[in-house]
Design an enzyme around this catalytic site. Structure first.
Site, PDB file in Angstrom:
ATOM      1  N   HIS A 111      -3.259   7.270   2.342  1.00 51.11           N
ATOM      2  CA  HIS A 111      -3.684   5.963   1.832  1.00 51.11           C
ATOM      3  C   HIS A 111      -5.093   5.680   2.364  1.00 51.11           C
ATOM      4  O   HIS A 111      -5.404   5.985   3.510  1.00 51.11           O
ATOM      5  CB  HIS A 111      -2.696   4.894   2.309  1.00 51.11           C
ATOM      6  CG  HIS A 111      -3.147   3.505   2.019  1.00 51.11           C
ATOM      7  ND1 HIS A 111      -3.536   3.094   0.759  1.00 51.11           N
ATOM      8  CD2 HIS A 111      -3.287   2.415   2.830  1.00 51.11           C
ATOM      9  CE1 HIS A 111      -3.891   1.817   0.808  1.00 51.11           C
ATOM     10  NE2 HIS A 111      -3.759   1.379   2.046  1.00 51.11           N
TER      11      HIS A 111
ATOM     12  N   CYS B 173       0.812  -1.223   0.000  1.00 52.22           N
ATOM     13  CA  CYS B 173       0.000   0.000   0.000  1.00 52.22           C
ATOM     14  C   CYS B 173       0.845   1.272   0.000  1.00 52.22           C
ATOM     15  O   CYS B 173       0.339   2.355  -0.271  1.00 52.22           O
ATOM     16  CB  CYS B 173      -0.956   0.004   1.182  1.00 52.22           C
ATOM     17  SG  CYS B 173      -2.176  -1.305   1.040  1.00 52.22           S
TER      18      CYS B 173
ATOM     19  N   ASN C 263     -10.073   0.130  -0.748  1.00 49.55           N
ATOM     20  CA  ASN C 263      -8.610   0.139  -0.688  1.00 49.55           C
ATOM     21  C   ASN C 263      -8.059  -0.424  -1.999  1.00 49.55           C
ATOM     22  O   ASN C 263      -8.135  -1.622  -2.247  1.00 49.55           O
ATOM     23  CB  ASN C 263      -8.167  -0.704   0.515  1.00 49.55           C
ATOM     24  CG  ASN C 263      -6.668  -0.719   0.713  1.00 49.55           C
ATOM     25  OD1 ASN C 263      -5.906  -0.274  -0.152  1.00 49.55           O
ATOM     26  ND2 ASN C 263      -6.233  -1.238   1.841  1.00 49.55           N
TER      27      ASN C 263
END
Ligand code: UT7
Length: 332
Positions: free
Chosen positions: A256, A116, A286
């Site tokens: 994020h 990520c 996500n």
């Protein structure tokens, strides 16, 4: 000789059309809109439905969108950095496949896996190549087909992720703008709590690994949350402090998008008002390394040259970090 900085000069994106809603998910596993919205903050996520297509397909579309928007020509690109945890296959690199499909013939191309935090790792590498003077038109393409590694029978993970791709152009400048400071970290302590068990060299695919669902993402959410919530906030505050940035100097926090609660904790530690935080997790979930550039893509028109942005991420590994960017252009 004047100091050379690396600056983002354009962003393209590709979002698959199909929207998987919480209501549809609640027919697949034992979940509901209320749980997903209050615990995570996701309403829907995009899923790539095109048969036989993967990360490279979306990456190429994002690069085409970038070229269309900026006038960038394929033959000018001299470096392609692909950030992904869902490569088309282990070999060749997805970057090589993207370069071929997009007809990019004059570029060095390779993959980076920072999970990520992948976009931050990619942007950092692009910056180093540019500052060293060896590359001039770098495309960081972040492409994630998370739907291909999600266990659709596991409610603890399948509600979290979505598919998307972005392509960011990074170029040299002699102005005092662009990537000002990178503050990136890795700590393998996290490797047990967010992983895919099989399909690599330690545990190659077998009937047993397939029966045990070991090719899908496994996450101990609570453990990851504990680290994410402190490390993302700590590293971002540290980046502010070491650059002498006060809260009023920060135009945008670009976090994020894994969990609204992690984003809120980071903003709170920085003292940044929620109106200065880019949040689109509700629409896309996500998308791993694509979340941060996807925010930049969506907020592009609101960004002004000279705006101070703090990009901030946390992911599998663990990987985490923040990058201080002075935005490089106004959108006409
Ligand atoms: O992007 C890479 C880094 N990843 C992250 O940053 C993710 C970090 N972790 C998180 O964001 C959160 O831990 C999750 C969103 C993954 C989970 O939220 P949580 O508040 O930590 O929930 P939990 O795992 O503690 O589970 C609470 C309860 C459990 O039930 P019991 O044991 O209390 O009866 C779960 O079984 O919620 C249950 N649960 C669900 N219920 C409805 C777990 N998933 C679901 C679901 N729908 N989808």
């Amino acid at each position: 000789m004047a100091q050379v900085n690396a600056v983002i000069t354009g962003i393209g994106a590709f979002l698959p059309e199909y929207r998987l809603t919480n209501d549809e998910l609640s027919k697949m596993v034992d979940t509901n809109d209320e749980w997903i919205m209050t615990r995570v903050g996701i309403k829907e996520r995009r899923i790539l439905k095109e048969e036989g297509e993967g990360a490279s397909y979306m990456g190429v579309k994002a690069i085409e969108n970038l070229c269309e928007k900026t006038g960038l020509k394929k033959e000018e690109i001299d470096l392609v950095i692909c950030t992904t945890v869902t490569p088309d296959a282990p070999i060749p690199s997805t970057a090589a496949i993207i370069a071929d499909k997009a007809d990019i013939r004059n570029a060095l191309a390779f993959d980076v896996n920072g999970a990520c935090s992948g976009f931050l790792y990619g942007l950092d590498m692009a910056t180093q190549y540019i500052k060293a003077g060896s590359k001039k038109k770098v495309v960081v393409v972040s492409t994630e087909k998370m739907s291909s590694i999600v266990d659709w029978t596991d409610r603890t993970t399948c509600v979290l992720f979505g598919d998307a791709a972005t392509a960011v152009l990074v170029e040299p400048t002699e102005e005092n703008i662009g990537v000002i400071d990178t503050n990136l970290h890795t700590d393998g302590i996290g490797r047990h709590w967010l992983k895919i068990v099989a399909g690599g060299s330690v545990k190659p695919a077998s009937y047993e690994t397939i029966d045990n669902h070991e090719h899908f993402v496994y996450q101990d959410g609570k453990q990851v949350f504990k680290y994410a919530v402190t490390r993302m906030a700590d590293v971002t505050v540290e980046t502010m402090e070491r650059n002498g940035l006060k809260v009023e100097d920060v135009a945008w926090l670009v976090p994020h998008q894994a969990n609204l609660r992690i984003i809120a904790a980071t903003a709170e530690r920085m003292g940044v008002d929620s109106s200065k935080v880019m949040i689109n997790i509700e629409k896309y979930g996500n998308t791993t390394s694509a979340t941060i550039p996807l925010c930049l893509y969506e907020w592009e028109k609101q960004l002004k040259k000279g705006d101070n942005l703090l990009l901030s991420a946390f992911g599998a590994g663990f990987t985490w970090g923040s990058i201080y960017v002075k935005w490089g252009y106004n959108t006409k």
